[in-house]
Motif scaffolding. Structure first.
Motif, PDB file in Angstrom:
ATOM      1  N   TRP A 224      -1.759  -8.936   0.888  1.00 39.11           N
ATOM      2  CA  TRP A 224      -1.086  -7.650   1.085  1.00 39.11           C
ATOM      3  C   TRP A 224       0.398  -7.835   1.402  1.00 39.11           C
ATOM      4  CZ3 TRP A 224      -2.782  -2.966  -0.138  1.00 39.11           C
ATOM      5  CH2 TRP A 224      -4.147  -2.793  -0.316  1.00 39.11           C
ATOM      6  N   ALA A 225       0.783  -9.019   1.831  1.00 39.38           N
ATOM      7  CA  ALA A 225       2.186  -9.276   2.158  1.00 39.38           C
ATOM      8  C   ALA A 225       3.033  -9.497   0.906  1.00 39.38           C
ATOM      9  CB  ALA A 225       2.300 -10.482   3.075  1.00 39.38           C
TER      10      ALA A 225
ATOM     11  N   ARG B  58       6.185  -7.694  -3.698  1.00 39.53           N
ATOM     12  CA  ARG B  58       6.927  -7.748  -4.969  1.00 39.53           C
ATOM     13  C   ARG B  58       6.022  -7.942  -6.171  1.00 39.53           C
ATOM     14  NH1 ARG B  58      12.316 -10.994  -3.112  1.00 39.53           N
ATOM     15  NH2 ARG B  58      13.089  -9.295  -1.835  1.00 39.53           N
ATOM     16  N   HIS B  59       4.947  -8.699  -5.997  1.00 43.57           N
ATOM     17  CA  HIS B  59       4.089  -9.017  -7.139  1.00 43.57           C
ATOM     18  C   HIS B  59       2.615  -8.743  -6.864  1.00 43.57           C
ATOM     19  CE1 HIS B  59       7.595 -10.857  -8.951  1.00 43.57           C
ATOM     20  NE2 HIS B  59       7.760 -11.565  -7.845  1.00 43.57           N
ATOM     21  N   GLY B  60       2.319  -8.055  -5.780  1.00 45.89           N
ATOM     22  CA  GLY B  60       0.934  -7.771  -5.424  1.00 45.89           C
ATOM     23  C   GLY B  60       0.317  -6.722  -6.327  1.00 45.89           C
TER      24      GLY B  60
ATOM     25  N   ALA C 278       0.829  -1.208   0.000  1.00 44.78           N
ATOM     26  CA  ALA C 278       0.000   0.000   0.000  1.00 44.78           C
ATOM     27  C   ALA C 278       0.865   1.261   0.000  1.00 44.78           C
ATOM     28  CB  ALA C 278      -0.925  -0.001   1.208  1.00 44.78           C
ATOM     29  N   ILE C 279       1.925   1.265   0.782  1.00 45.01           N
ATOM     30  CA  ILE C 279       2.815   2.426   0.840  1.00 45.01           C
ATOM     31  C   ILE C 279       3.430   2.692  -0.521  1.00 45.01           C
ATOM     32  CG2 ILE C 279       5.005   3.272   1.791  1.00 45.01           C
ATOM     33  CD1 ILE C 279       4.212   1.752   4.403  1.00 45.01           C
TER      34      ILE C 279
ATOM     35  N   ASN D  92      -7.854  -3.607  -3.615  1.00 44.78           N
ATOM     36  CA  ASN D  92      -8.628  -2.458  -3.166  1.00 44.78           C
ATOM     37  C   ASN D  92      -9.134  -1.707  -4.397  1.00 44.78           C
ATOM     38  OD1 ASN D  92      -9.709  -0.361  -1.740  1.00 44.78           O
ATOM     39  ND2 ASN D  92      -7.765   0.565  -1.194  1.00 44.78           N
ATOM     40  N   PRO D  93     -10.252  -2.163  -5.003  1.00 42.58           N
ATOM     41  CA  PRO D  93     -10.759  -1.544  -6.235  1.00 42.58           C
ATOM     42  C   PRO D  93     -11.072  -0.052  -6.100  1.00 42.58           C
ATOM     43  CG  PRO D  93     -11.845  -3.642  -5.836  1.00 42.58           C
ATOM     44  CD  PRO D  93     -11.025  -3.334  -4.608  1.00 42.58           C
TER      45      PRO D  93
END
Length: 111
Positions: free
Chosen positions: A92-93, A96-98, A28-29, A104-105
């Motif tokens: 969320w963890a 690298r590939h999230g 998220a950051i 979170n649309p």
């Protein structure tokens, strides 16, 4: 040191209501604008410069299906958990590939 009161409230009173932690997933950051990330880093450096040291933590996703718990007192619904069981990986963890938009649309994206 007492927390400053602003407009009759503590600065983070609404955001941190009845919770001892604020967790921001790295995914998220890094989805936020670079300037926002720089401001956050500056605040973290400022906290480091005060000598503030906090312990490391394990973070478990509380969403249904991710983690289950065993309370200390099964008769007391407000009892703190005694044991945690990870049921599935936390998306969320995966910094690298999230995909923040998939998780979170409503996210408007980095401005």
């Amino acid at each position: 040191m007492a927390m400053p009161i602003v407009d009759g409230r503590l600065p983070l009173e609404g955001r941190l209501y009845r919770t001892p932690y604020l967790v921001l997933p790295r995914l998220a950051i890094e989805a936020m604008p670079v300037e926002w990330q720089r401001r956050l880093e500056a605040l973290l450096v400022e906290a480091d410069d005060t000598g503030l040291v906090t312990p490391e933590y394990y973070v478990l996703n509380a969403d249904p299906g991710c983690t289950s718990t065993q309370p200390n007192d099964s008769e007391d619904p407000t009892s703190w958990p005694r044991e945690f069981y990870i049921q599935s990986q936390d998306p969320w963890a995966n910094y690298r590939h999230g995909d923040v938009k998939a998780l979170n649309p409503e996210f408007k994206g980095a401005a």
